[in-house]
Design an enzyme around this catalytic site. Structure first.
Site, PDB file in Angstrom:
ATOM      1  N   TYR A 145     -67.527  56.651  34.243  1.00 52.68           N
ATOM      2  CA  TYR A 145     -67.947  55.272  33.939  1.00 52.68           C
ATOM      3  C   TYR A 145     -66.889  54.255  34.347  1.00 52.68           C
ATOM      4  CZ  TYR A 145     -65.848  56.334  29.275  1.00 52.68           C
ATOM      5  OH  TYR A 145     -65.040  56.722  28.245  1.00 52.68           O
ATOM      6  N   LYS A 160     -60.320  52.713  31.800  1.00 48.60           N
ATOM      7  CA  LYS A 160     -60.343  53.785  32.818  1.00 48.60           C
ATOM      8  C   LYS A 160     -60.440  53.176  34.224  1.00 48.60           C
ATOM      9  CE  LYS A 160     -60.603  57.537  30.058  1.00 48.60           C
ATOM     10  NZ  LYS A 160     -59.501  58.497  29.925  1.00 48.60           N
TER      11      LYS A 160
HETATM   12  P1  NAP Z   1     -59.481  64.598  22.644  1.00 46.72           P
HETATM   13  O1  NAP Z   1     -59.525  66.043  22.228  1.00 46.72           O
HETATM   14  O2  NAP Z   1     -59.839  63.562  21.622  1.00 46.72           O
HETATM   15  O3  NAP Z   1     -58.026  64.313  23.233  1.00 46.72           O
HETATM   16  C1  NAP Z   1     -57.362  63.115  23.142  1.00 46.72           C
HETATM   17  C2  NAP Z   1     -55.893  63.443  22.918  1.00 46.72           C
HETATM   18  O4  NAP Z   1     -55.132  62.258  23.059  1.00 46.72           O
HETATM   19  C3  NAP Z   1     -55.612  64.010  21.531  1.00 46.72           C
HETATM   20  O5  NAP Z   1     -54.844  65.186  21.655  1.00 46.72           O
HETATM   21  C4  NAP Z   1     -54.807  62.921  20.841  1.00 46.72           C
HETATM   22  O6  NAP Z   1     -53.854  63.482  19.940  1.00 46.72           O
HETATM   23  C5  NAP Z   1     -54.155  62.235  22.033  1.00 46.72           C
HETATM   24  N1  NAP Z   1     -53.805  60.842  21.741  1.00 46.72           N
HETATM   25  C6  NAP Z   1     -54.639  59.870  21.261  1.00 46.72           C
HETATM   26  N2  NAP Z   1     -53.969  58.732  21.096  1.00 46.72           N
HETATM   27  C7  NAP Z   1     -52.681  58.976  21.462  1.00 46.72           C
HETATM   28  C8  NAP Z   1     -51.512  58.192  21.521  1.00 46.72           C
HETATM   29  N3  NAP Z   1     -51.506  56.900  21.135  1.00 46.72           N
HETATM   30  N4  NAP Z   1     -50.370  58.748  21.965  1.00 46.72           N
HETATM   31  C9  NAP Z   1     -50.354  60.056  22.355  1.00 46.72           C
HETATM   32  N5  NAP Z   1     -51.429  60.854  22.336  1.00 46.72           N
HETATM   33  C10 NAP Z   1     -52.583  60.318  21.888  1.00 46.72           C
HETATM   34  O7  NAP Z   1     -60.423  64.329  23.891  1.00 46.72           O
HETATM   35  P2  NAP Z   1     -60.861  65.188  25.187  1.00 46.72           P
HETATM   36  O8  NAP Z   1     -62.331  65.255  25.158  1.00 46.72           O
HETATM   37  O9  NAP Z   1     -60.071  66.427  25.337  1.00 46.72           O
HETATM   38  O10 NAP Z   1     -60.489  64.144  26.329  1.00 46.72           O
HETATM   39  C11 NAP Z   1     -59.346  64.291  27.136  1.00 46.72           C
HETATM   40  C12 NAP Z   1     -59.414  63.290  28.289  1.00 46.72           C
HETATM   41  O11 NAP Z   1     -60.596  63.484  29.055  1.00 46.72           O
HETATM   42  C13 NAP Z   1     -59.448  61.828  27.835  1.00 46.72           C
HETATM   43  O12 NAP Z   1     -58.693  61.051  28.751  1.00 46.72           O
HETATM   44  C14 NAP Z   1     -60.916  61.474  27.930  1.00 46.72           C
HETATM   45  O13 NAP Z   1     -61.134  60.089  28.112  1.00 46.72           O
HETATM   46  C15 NAP Z   1     -61.307  62.256  29.174  1.00 46.72           C
HETATM   47  N6  NAP Z   1     -62.748  62.534  29.280  1.00 46.72           N
HETATM   48  C16 NAP Z   1     -63.336  63.419  28.434  1.00 46.72           C
HETATM   49  C17 NAP Z   1     -64.704  63.682  28.571  1.00 46.72           C
HETATM   50  C18 NAP Z   1     -65.405  64.670  27.678  1.00 46.72           C
HETATM   51  O14 NAP Z   1     -66.634  64.860  27.821  1.00 46.72           O
HETATM   52  N7  NAP Z   1     -64.722  65.353  26.780  1.00 46.72           N
HETATM   53  C19 NAP Z   1     -65.441  63.015  29.555  1.00 46.72           C
HETATM   54  C20 NAP Z   1     -64.801  62.106  30.399  1.00 46.72           C
HETATM   55  C21 NAP Z   1     -63.434  61.883  30.256  1.00 46.72           C
HETATM   56  P3  NAP Z   1     -53.350  62.668  18.646  1.00 46.72           P
HETATM   57  O15 NAP Z   1     -54.573  62.100  18.001  1.00 46.72           O
HETATM   58  O16 NAP Z   1     -52.652  63.702  17.826  1.00 46.72           O
HETATM   59  O17 NAP Z   1     -52.417  61.632  19.153  1.00 46.72           O
END
Ligand code: NAP
Length: 258
Positions: A145, A160
């Site tokens: 997106y 993003k």
């Molecule tokens: P997730 O499990 O929620 O991972 C996000 C991570 O970022 C968590 O480990 C969190 O740990 C950390 N984080 C958040 N705020 C932070 C901060 N201020 N400083 C340092 N660390 C921080 O999500 P995910 O699904 O694995 O997504 C990972 C990436 O893929 C993201 O960039 C997301 O936008 C992208 N993405 C995911 C999908 C999907 O379908 N899952 C699709 C498109 C893109 P803490 O809360 O402990 O800090």
């Protein structure tokens, strides 16, 4: 001959305690990299490090705070050696109508995704440049997106999109220092969080699957393998790219399907 081996790399993975970040940390480690993971909560980071195949390090770090980022790089380098590889994966996101989004909610997501990616990239860039250039890599995790727009996630979509531009800008600006900068745009990936928050309902899940040409959600390991490719010497001539790993989902716009 390049063979995907990452021995000698020292990776710094933000948000490496959970989901896709953890999967990438494990894959880089499996291929021989030493891996530092950072995030705000200690416990998931320690769990990731316990699962690594080789040397690893975890430290708490909020990527919105540039001094803390610098400290985390220092601590990682003390233990593992100079960081060669940065994966900007940390993110925050929630569904909200744009008219209801508070300035705090906006700032939180922009702060983690856009500011955090810049602070961590600047930290790696400064260090690599100070040591006279290197074979270094940055991989930014964005979302499709970034270029289609994302109704319901205006903060994340705007952030993003900024990261896509930062990817292309730094790819050119830092090429002469041996730093390659690429991005991965995952489509809908089945993680513990997305299963709970986004497609817990069977009807929603089915409707979403109909919009994905490959008719399934992606797996964390598929993003992890794309990341390992981009940081490896197999991708030595790839910089400034954005690799969609989304089952063709973002292209599914046809009004007259087969
Ligand atoms: P997730 O499990 O929620 O991972 C996000 C991570 O970022 C968590 O480990 C969190 O740990 C950390 N984080 C958040 N705020 C932070 C901060 N201020 N400083 C340092 N660390 C921080 O999500 P995910 O699904 O694995 O997504 C990972 C990436 O893929 C993201 O960039 C997301 O936008 C992208 N993405 C995911 C999908 C999907 O379908 N899952 C699709 C498109 C893109 P803490 O809360 O402990 O800090």
């Amino acid at each position: 001959m390049p063979d995907g081996d990452l021995t000698g790399r020292v990776a710094f993975v933000t948000g490496g305690g959970t989901g896709i970040g953890r999967a990438m940390a494990l894959e880089l480690s499996r291929r021989g990299a030493k891996v530092a993971v950072v995030g705000r909560r200690r416990e998931p980071l320690d769990e990731t490090v316990a699962m690594l195949d080789g040397p690893g390090f975890a430290t708490q770090c909020d990527v919105r705070e540039p001094e803390t980022v610098g400290g985390a790089f220092d601590a990682a380098e003390d233990l593992l050696g100079p960081v060669t590889t940065l994966v900007n994966n940390a993110a925050g996101n929630f569904l909200v109508h744009a008219e209801d989004l508070s300035p705090n909610g906006w700032r939180a997501v922009i702060g983690i995704v856009l500011d955090g990616t810049f602070y961590c990239s600047r930290e790696l860039g400064r260090r690599v440049i100070a040591r006279g250039g290197d074979n270094a890599q940055i991989v930014n995790i964005v979302a499709t997106y970034a270029w289609t727009g994302g109704p319901g996630t205006v903060h994340s979509a705007a952030a993003k999109a900024g990261v896509v531009n930062l990817t292309r800008t730094l790819a050119v600006e830092w090429a002469s220092h041996g730093i390659r900068v690429n991005a991965i745009a995952p489509g809908p990936i089945d993680t513990e969080e997305t299963r709970k928050r986004l497609w817990a309902d069977d009807a929603v899940r089915e409707a979403l699957l109909q919009k994905i040409p490959l008719r399934r959600f992606g797996r964390e390991e598929e993003i992890a393998r794309a990341c390992a490719y981009l940081v490896s010497d197999d991708a030595a001539y790839v910089t400034g790219g954005v690799l969609a790993v989304d089952g063709g989902a973002w292209l599914e716009k046809g009004m007259f399907g087969p």
